[in-house]
Design a protein around this motif. Structure first.
Motif, PDB file in Angstrom:
ATOM      1  N   GLY A 171       0.826  -1.196   0.000  1.00  0.00           N
ATOM      2  CA  GLY A 171       0.000   0.000   0.000  1.00  0.00           C
ATOM      3  C   GLY A 171       0.861   1.247   0.000  1.00  0.00           C
ATOM      4  N   ILE A 172       0.372   2.280  -0.645  1.00  0.00           N
ATOM      5  CA  ILE A 172       1.065   3.575  -0.686  1.00  0.00           C
ATOM      6  C   ILE A 172       0.110   4.661  -0.194  1.00  0.00           C
ATOM      7  CG2 ILE A 172       2.661   2.897  -2.523  1.00  0.00           C
ATOM      8  CD1 ILE A 172       0.814   4.399  -4.497  1.00  0.00           C
ATOM      9  N   GLU A 173       0.683   5.797   0.121  1.00  0.00           N
ATOM     10  CA  GLU A 173      -0.113   6.893   0.690  1.00  0.00           C
ATOM     11  C   GLU A 173      -1.293   7.279  -0.203  1.00  0.00           C
ATOM     12  OE1 GLU A 173       0.720  11.062   3.038  1.00  0.00           O
ATOM     13  OE2 GLU A 173       2.362  10.112   1.953  1.00  0.00           O
ATOM     14  N   ALA A 174      -1.141   7.210  -1.510  1.00  0.00           N
ATOM     15  CA  ALA A 174      -2.227   7.546  -2.430  1.00  0.00           C
ATOM     16  C   ALA A 174      -3.412   6.585  -2.310  1.00  0.00           C
ATOM     17  CB  ALA A 174      -1.711   7.574  -3.868  1.00  0.00           C
ATOM     18  N   ASP A 175      -3.213   5.418  -1.696  1.00  0.00           N
ATOM     19  CA  ASP A 175      -4.292   4.451  -1.504  1.00  0.00           C
ATOM     20  C   ASP A 175      -5.200   4.810  -0.324  1.00  0.00           C
ATOM     21  OD1 ASP A 175      -3.386   2.688  -3.561  1.00  0.00           O
ATOM     22  OD2 ASP A 175      -1.926   1.809  -2.159  1.00  0.00           O
ATOM     23  N   ALA A 176      -4.788   5.758   0.504  1.00  0.00           N
ATOM     24  CA  ALA A 176      -5.505   6.046   1.752  1.00  0.00           C
ATOM     25  C   ALA A 176      -6.996   6.338   1.564  1.00  0.00           C
ATOM     26  CB  ALA A 176      -4.814   7.162   2.520  1.00  0.00           C
ATOM     27  N   PRO A 177      -7.408   7.175   0.615  1.00  0.00           N
ATOM     28  CA  PRO A 177      -8.845   7.420   0.468  1.00  0.00           C
ATOM     29  C   PRO A 177      -9.648   6.155   0.123  1.00  0.00           C
ATOM     30  CG  PRO A 177      -7.608   9.150  -0.623  1.00  0.00           C
ATOM     31  CD  PRO A 177      -6.617   8.070  -0.241  1.00  0.00           C
ATOM     32  N   ALA A 178      -9.116   5.333  -0.759  1.00  0.00           N
ATOM     33  CA  ALA A 178      -9.825   4.100  -1.134  1.00  0.00           C
ATOM     34  C   ALA A 178      -9.866   3.119   0.034  1.00  0.00           C
ATOM     35  CB  ALA A 178      -9.169   3.459  -2.350  1.00  0.00           C
ATOM     36  N   ILE A 179      -8.766   3.016   0.778  1.00  0.00           N
ATOM     37  CA  ILE A 179      -8.734   2.128   1.952  1.00  0.00           C
ATOM     38  C   ILE A 179      -9.744   2.609   2.986  1.00  0.00           C
ATOM     39  CG2 ILE A 179      -7.330   1.401   3.919  1.00  0.00           C
ATOM     40  CD1 ILE A 179      -4.901   1.476   1.952  1.00  0.00           C
ATOM     41  N   SER A 180      -9.740   3.895   3.267  1.00  0.00           N
ATOM     42  CA  SER A 180     -10.692   4.469   4.218  1.00  0.00           C
ATOM     43  C   SER A 180     -12.123   4.182   3.779  1.00  0.00           C
ATOM     44  CB  SER A 180     -10.465   5.973   4.337  1.00  0.00           C
ATOM     45  OG  SER A 180     -11.470   6.574   5.127  1.00  0.00           O
ATOM     46  N   GLY A 181     -12.412   4.405   2.515  1.00  0.00           N
ATOM     47  CA  GLY A 181     -13.761   4.153   1.996  1.00  0.00           C
ATOM     48  C   GLY A 181     -14.179   2.704   2.137  1.00  0.00           C
ATOM     49  N   LEU A 182     -13.251   1.789   1.869  1.00  0.00           N
ATOM     50  CA  LEU A 182     -13.554   0.363   2.001  1.00  0.00           C
ATOM     51  C   LEU A 182     -13.888   0.015   3.446  1.00  0.00           C
ATOM     52  CD1 LEU A 182     -13.570  -2.589   0.881  1.00  0.00           C
ATOM     53  CD2 LEU A 182     -11.159  -2.675   1.498  1.00  0.00           C
ATOM     54  N   ILE A 183     -13.028   0.416   4.373  1.00  0.00           N
ATOM     55  CA  ILE A 183     -13.212   0.044   5.774  1.00  0.00           C
ATOM     56  C   ILE A 183     -14.480   0.672   6.348  1.00  0.00           C
ATOM     57  CG2 ILE A 183     -12.216   0.129   8.088  1.00  0.00           C
ATOM     58  CD1 ILE A 183      -9.451   0.222   6.777  1.00  0.00           C
ATOM     59  N   ILE A 184     -14.684   1.948   6.097  1.00  0.00           N
ATOM     60  CA  ILE A 184     -15.878   2.611   6.618  1.00  0.00           C
ATOM     61  C   ILE A 184     -17.133   2.046   5.955  1.00  0.00           C
ATOM     62  CG2 ILE A 184     -17.108   4.813   6.742  1.00  0.00           C
ATOM     63  CD1 ILE A 184     -14.323   6.128   7.196  1.00  0.00           C
ATOM     64  N   GLY A 185     -17.052   1.723   4.681  1.00  0.00           N
ATOM     65  CA  GLY A 185     -18.190   1.134   3.972  1.00  0.00           C
ATOM     66  C   GLY A 185     -18.604  -0.225   4.503  1.00  0.00           C
ATOM     67  N   LEU A 186     -17.695  -0.899   5.172  1.00  0.00           N
ATOM     68  CA  LEU A 186     -17.999  -2.210   5.755  1.00  0.00           C
ATOM     69  C   LEU A 186     -18.332  -2.119   7.243  1.00  0.00           C
ATOM     70  CD1 LEU A 186     -15.159  -4.250   4.002  1.00  0.00           C
ATOM     71  CD2 LEU A 186     -17.614  -4.355   3.500  1.00  0.00           C
ATOM     72  N   SER A 187     -18.450  -0.920   7.780  1.00  0.00           N
ATOM     73  CA  SER A 187     -18.624  -0.753   9.224  1.00  0.00           C
ATOM     74  C   SER A 187     -19.886  -1.399   9.763  1.00  0.00           C
ATOM     75  CB  SER A 187     -18.578   0.728   9.616  1.00  0.00           C
ATOM     76  OG  SER A 187     -19.660   1.431   9.044  1.00  0.00           O
TER      77      SER A 187
ATOM     78  N   GLU B 153      -6.979  10.692   6.357  1.00  0.00           N
ATOM     79  CA  GLU B 153      -5.773  11.271   6.963  1.00  0.00           C
ATOM     80  C   GLU B 153      -5.136  10.299   7.957  1.00  0.00           C
ATOM     81  OE1 GLU B 153      -8.926  12.787   7.355  1.00  0.00           O
ATOM     82  OE2 GLU B 153      -8.681  13.836   5.453  1.00  0.00           O
ATOM     83  N   ALA B 154      -5.977   9.609   8.728  1.00  0.00           N
ATOM     84  CA  ALA B 154      -5.466   8.648   9.707  1.00  0.00           C
ATOM     85  C   ALA B 154      -4.860   7.435   9.006  1.00  0.00           C
ATOM     86  CB  ALA B 154      -6.581   8.216  10.661  1.00  0.00           C
ATOM     87  N   VAL B 155      -5.512   6.974   7.956  1.00  0.00           N
ATOM     88  CA  VAL B 155      -4.979   5.852   7.178  1.00  0.00           C
ATOM     89  C   VAL B 155      -3.641   6.247   6.554  1.00  0.00           C
ATOM     90  CG1 VAL B 155      -5.357   4.344   5.191  1.00  0.00           C
ATOM     91  CG2 VAL B 155      -7.254   4.838   6.761  1.00  0.00           C
ATOM     92  N   SER B 156      -3.589   7.435   5.999  1.00  0.00           N
ATOM     93  CA  SER B 156      -2.352   7.927   5.397  1.00  0.00           C
ATOM     94  C   SER B 156      -1.215   7.966   6.412  1.00  0.00           C
ATOM     95  CB  SER B 156      -2.582   9.321   4.808  1.00  0.00           C
ATOM     96  OG  SER B 156      -1.409   9.822   4.246  1.00  0.00           O
ATOM     97  N   ALA B 157      -1.511   8.416   7.621  1.00  0.00           N
ATOM     98  CA  ALA B 157      -0.483   8.477   8.667  1.00  0.00           C
ATOM     99  C   ALA B 157       0.040   7.082   8.997  1.00  0.00           C
ATOM    100  CB  ALA B 157      -1.044   9.149   9.920  1.00  0.00           C
ATOM    101  N   ARG B 158      -0.841   6.085   9.017  1.00  0.00           N
ATOM    102  CA  ARG B 158      -0.379   4.718   9.293  1.00  0.00           C
ATOM    103  C   ARG B 158       0.441   4.165   8.128  1.00  0.00           C
ATOM    104  NH1 ARG B 158      -5.332   4.579  11.969  1.00  0.00           N
ATOM    105  NH2 ARG B 158      -6.432   3.755  10.159  1.00  0.00           N
ATOM    106  N   ILE B 159       0.033   4.483   6.914  1.00  0.00           N
ATOM    107  CA  ILE B 159       0.781   3.993   5.751  1.00  0.00           C
ATOM    108  C   ILE B 159       2.220   4.490   5.788  1.00  0.00           C
ATOM    109  CG2 ILE B 159       1.007   4.195   3.231  1.00  0.00           C
ATOM    110  CD1 ILE B 159      -2.056   3.983   3.084  1.00  0.00           C
TER     111      ILE B 159
END
Length: 152
Positions: A8-24, A46-52
């Motif tokens: 994973g790269i920092e540019a993936d953060a929005p898609a990762i966030s959307g996936l995880i929140i979408g499955l909440s 932003e939080a996902v990006s910081a972890r990446i």
């Protein structure tokens, strides 16, 4: 559909966030509760990006030709921090493929832990994890501590 797994790269953060929140709805009983809102804030892009970009995390994304299909993250070299697969792809082996990639990349690690949502316990059991404690139902999200040991 061919799926590839890559770091994973920092540019993936929005898609990762959307996936995880979408499955909440699979792992949070009351998304409107203050505790749930606090937890969901940790999943913002932003939080996902910081972890990446954090040195103690490894991220993996599973992609088809056009979009994110799944995602996994390992913290501190042995804690499976996240493992999510798009709901339309559940049951097709993508979680296992992500897990096997992690095992291959971290071949020297003998024991892994995960805090599984109640919904995902059967998935982790199929991957070889076993519960190490009773479910923590007062937490948001509720979870079961589990562990995986190579060769078990």
């Amino acid at each position: 559909m061919e799926i590839t797994i890559r770091p994973g790269i920092e540019a993936d953060a929005p898609a990762i966030s959307g996936l995880i929140i979408g499955l909440s709805h699979f792992y949070i009983a009351d998304p409107a509760s203050p505790d749930a809102q606090d937890f969901l804030a940790t999943l913002a892009p932003e939080a996902v990006s910081a972890r990446i970009t954090a040195p103690n995390f490894r991220h993996y994304v599973a992609m088809d030709d056009t979009q994110l299909c799944g995602f996994a993250a390992v913290r501190d070299g042995s804690h499976l921090y996240h493992l999510f697969v798009r709901s339309d792809l559940h049951g097709r082996g993508l979680a296992r493929a992500l897990w096997l990639r992690i095992l291959a990349d971290l071949e020297g690690v003998e024991r892994f832990t995960v805090n599984s949502s109640l919904f995902a316990v059967p998935v982790y059991e199929r991957l070889g994890f076993v519960a190490t404690a009773a479910p923590q139902t007062d937490a948001v999200p509720a979870f079961v501590s589990m562990a995986y040991r190579r060769g078990s």
